[in-house]
Design an enzyme around this catalytic site. Sequence first.
Site, PDB file in Angstrom:
ATOM      1  N   LYS A  32      34.943  29.019  21.165  1.00  0.00           N
ATOM      2  CA  LYS A  32      34.056  27.856  21.076  1.00  0.00           C
ATOM      3  C   LYS A  32      33.649  27.362  22.465  1.00  0.00           C
ATOM      4  O   LYS A  32      33.329  26.195  22.656  1.00  0.00           O
ATOM      5  CB  LYS A  32      34.753  26.742  20.281  1.00  0.00           C
ATOM      6  N   LYS A  35      36.291  17.036  24.357  1.00  0.00           N
ATOM      7  CA  LYS A  35      37.087  17.977  23.580  1.00  0.00           C
ATOM      8  C   LYS A  35      37.011  19.331  24.265  1.00  0.00           C
ATOM      9  O   LYS A  35      35.921  19.878  24.462  1.00  0.00           O
ATOM     10  CB  LYS A  35      36.539  18.067  22.157  1.00  0.00           C
ATOM     11  N   SER A  87      47.763  20.279  17.361  1.00  0.00           N
ATOM     12  CA  SER A  87      48.702  21.120  16.618  1.00  0.00           C
ATOM     13  C   SER A  87      49.595  21.973  17.522  1.00  0.00           C
ATOM     14  O   SER A  87      50.781  22.134  17.250  1.00  0.00           O
ATOM     15  CB  SER A  87      47.915  22.005  15.653  1.00  0.00           C
ATOM     16  N   TYR A 127      50.778  14.440  14.567  1.00  0.00           N
ATOM     17  CA  TYR A 127      51.392  14.910  13.327  1.00  0.00           C
ATOM     18  C   TYR A 127      52.800  14.344  13.155  1.00  0.00           C
ATOM     19  O   TYR A 127      53.398  14.460  12.100  1.00  0.00           O
ATOM     20  CB  TYR A 127      51.412  16.447  13.297  1.00  0.00           C
ATOM     21  N   LYS A 185      40.912  15.306  23.931  1.00  0.00           N
ATOM     22  CA  LYS A 185      41.665  16.258  23.121  1.00  0.00           C
ATOM     23  C   LYS A 185      41.677  17.612  23.797  1.00  0.00           C
ATOM     24  O   LYS A 185      40.612  18.037  24.253  1.00  0.00           O
ATOM     25  CB  LYS A 185      40.968  16.343  21.768  1.00  0.00           C
ATOM     26  N   ARG A 237      43.994  25.715  13.285  1.00  0.00           N
ATOM     27  CA  ARG A 237      43.067  26.685  12.695  1.00  0.00           C
ATOM     28  C   ARG A 237      43.764  27.523  11.635  1.00  0.00           C
ATOM     29  O   ARG A 237      43.156  27.921  10.644  1.00  0.00           O
ATOM     30  CB  ARG A 237      42.440  27.553  13.791  1.00  0.00           C
ATOM     31  N   GLU A 242      30.400  13.315  29.637  1.00  0.00           N
ATOM     32  CA  GLU A 242      30.382  13.385  28.174  1.00  0.00           C
ATOM     33  C   GLU A 242      30.629  12.002  27.565  1.00  0.00           C
ATOM     34  O   GLU A 242      29.938  11.579  26.635  1.00  0.00           O
ATOM     35  CB  GLU A 242      31.463  14.358  27.656  1.00  0.00           C
TER      36      GLU A 242
HETATM   37  C1  PBG Z   1      37.470  20.843  14.131  1.00  0.00           C
HETATM   38  C2  PBG Z   1      38.748  20.352  14.724  1.00  0.00           C
HETATM   39  C3  PBG Z   1      39.738  21.101  15.389  1.00  0.00           C
HETATM   40  C4  PBG Z   1      40.790  20.209  15.617  1.00  0.00           C
HETATM   41  C5  PBG Z   1      40.404  18.958  15.139  1.00  0.00           C
HETATM   42  N1  PBG Z   1      39.128  19.063  14.599  1.00  0.00           N
HETATM   43  C6  PBG Z   1      39.822  22.538  15.709  1.00  0.00           C
HETATM   44  C7  PBG Z   1      38.808  23.208  16.533  1.00  0.00           C
HETATM   45  O1  PBG Z   1      37.971  22.579  17.180  1.00  0.00           O
HETATM   46  O2  PBG Z   1      38.816  24.446  16.495  1.00  0.00           O
HETATM   47  C8  PBG Z   1      42.091  20.593  16.260  1.00  0.00           C
HETATM   48  C9  PBG Z   1      43.240  19.691  15.962  1.00  0.00           C
HETATM   49  C10 PBG Z   1      44.567  20.254  16.281  1.00  0.00           C
HETATM   50  O3  PBG Z   1      44.703  21.352  16.877  1.00  0.00           O
HETATM   51  O4  PBG Z   1      45.543  19.595  15.915  1.00  0.00           O
HETATM   52  N2  PBG Z   1      36.371  20.871  14.932  1.00  0.00           N
END
Ligand code: PBG
Length: 333
Positions: free
Chosen positions: A227, A204, A284, A323, A258, A214, A243
């Site tokens: 992050k 990720k 997203s 989505y 992701k 968010r 990982e």
């Molecule tokens: C939470 C999480 C996130 C997403 C999925 N689980 C956001 C992040 O890590 O800040 C993002 C999913 C998306 O953008 O559609 N840890």
Amino acid sequence: MVRPFPGRFPGTRLRRIRQVPWLRRLVAESALSIDDLIWPVFVCDGADRRDPIDSMPDVARLSIDLMLEQVAQAVELGIPAVAVFPVTDPQLKTPDGVEAINPENLVCRAVRAIKRERLDVGVICDVALDPYTSHGQDGLVDEVGTVLNDPTIEVLCRQALVQVEAGCDVIAPSDMMDGRIGAIRQALDAAGHSDTLLLSYAAKYASAFYGPFREAVGSSFGLCSDKKTYQMDPANAREALREVALDLAEGADMVMVKPGMPYLDVVSQVKQSFGVPTFAYQVSGEYAMLRFAADQAAIDGEKILLESLLAFKRAGADGILTYFAIEVARLLQ
Ligand code: PBG
């Protein structure tokens, strides 16, 4: 006609296999099916509530009753699984994110509601503290804001347990703490949940593509730093393989990469290197790009949507969180 290479030019004509639809279907190397789709859904408090998300047109935060209707529709269309994301009341957010381990929290209530319907659908829940922390980080932080690895894992294990006890089928740790897969596996096994699946967000990335998510769950509200100390550097692909190797060794049943489309090289390498069930998340920001461009008629939304998801399949993804799942399932029907 004068041939540049007398005798046999061109010896191979790859266009020959592209001449007509039946032939193109016959030689297609990959295919997208409804069975590949996972639908992420945002759930909020209240009843009969549908809160639009400005940066994600046509996606809404749904109260449990409306979410159930949509999930039933997804199941009817043949979508195999949904991923439930809670929009936590800001009043319940604390620095330690303790609401994450409340068995009556929103996500647990949503999961119980889905399970009560006895639908043939997998329910996936994120494990990470960001929906619950006032600072928006995925873990616990110390006085200077450092995200603490091992203390976070203890909370994640308890979070996983309350979600499983609510009926969640697949625990998806999305927090990127080191060692959490092994710890959660042990915690689940010790509590008698050895059949619960672990889908690790193994690779990720610290990505700007999560912006609209968010906004949707309100986790950027208090997020004062990024992050980058736990999510991966977009520059790195070999590190993604490390990982994944660790998460598999610790007991992950399935792994995820992701974001999706900008990281299909990573999906491909993961699938080729390990050959395990590999998922990718069309996140997203990807949704927003495609949706807004399509809404402006700058692109042909339907065609690009199907092409982009087929690209995930070609890269080696076994399944895709998107989505667009319901929309795509309708197109594929
Ligand atoms: C939470 C999480 C996130 C997403 C999925 N689980 C956001 C992040 O890590 O800040 C993002 C999913 C998306 O953008 O559609 N840890």
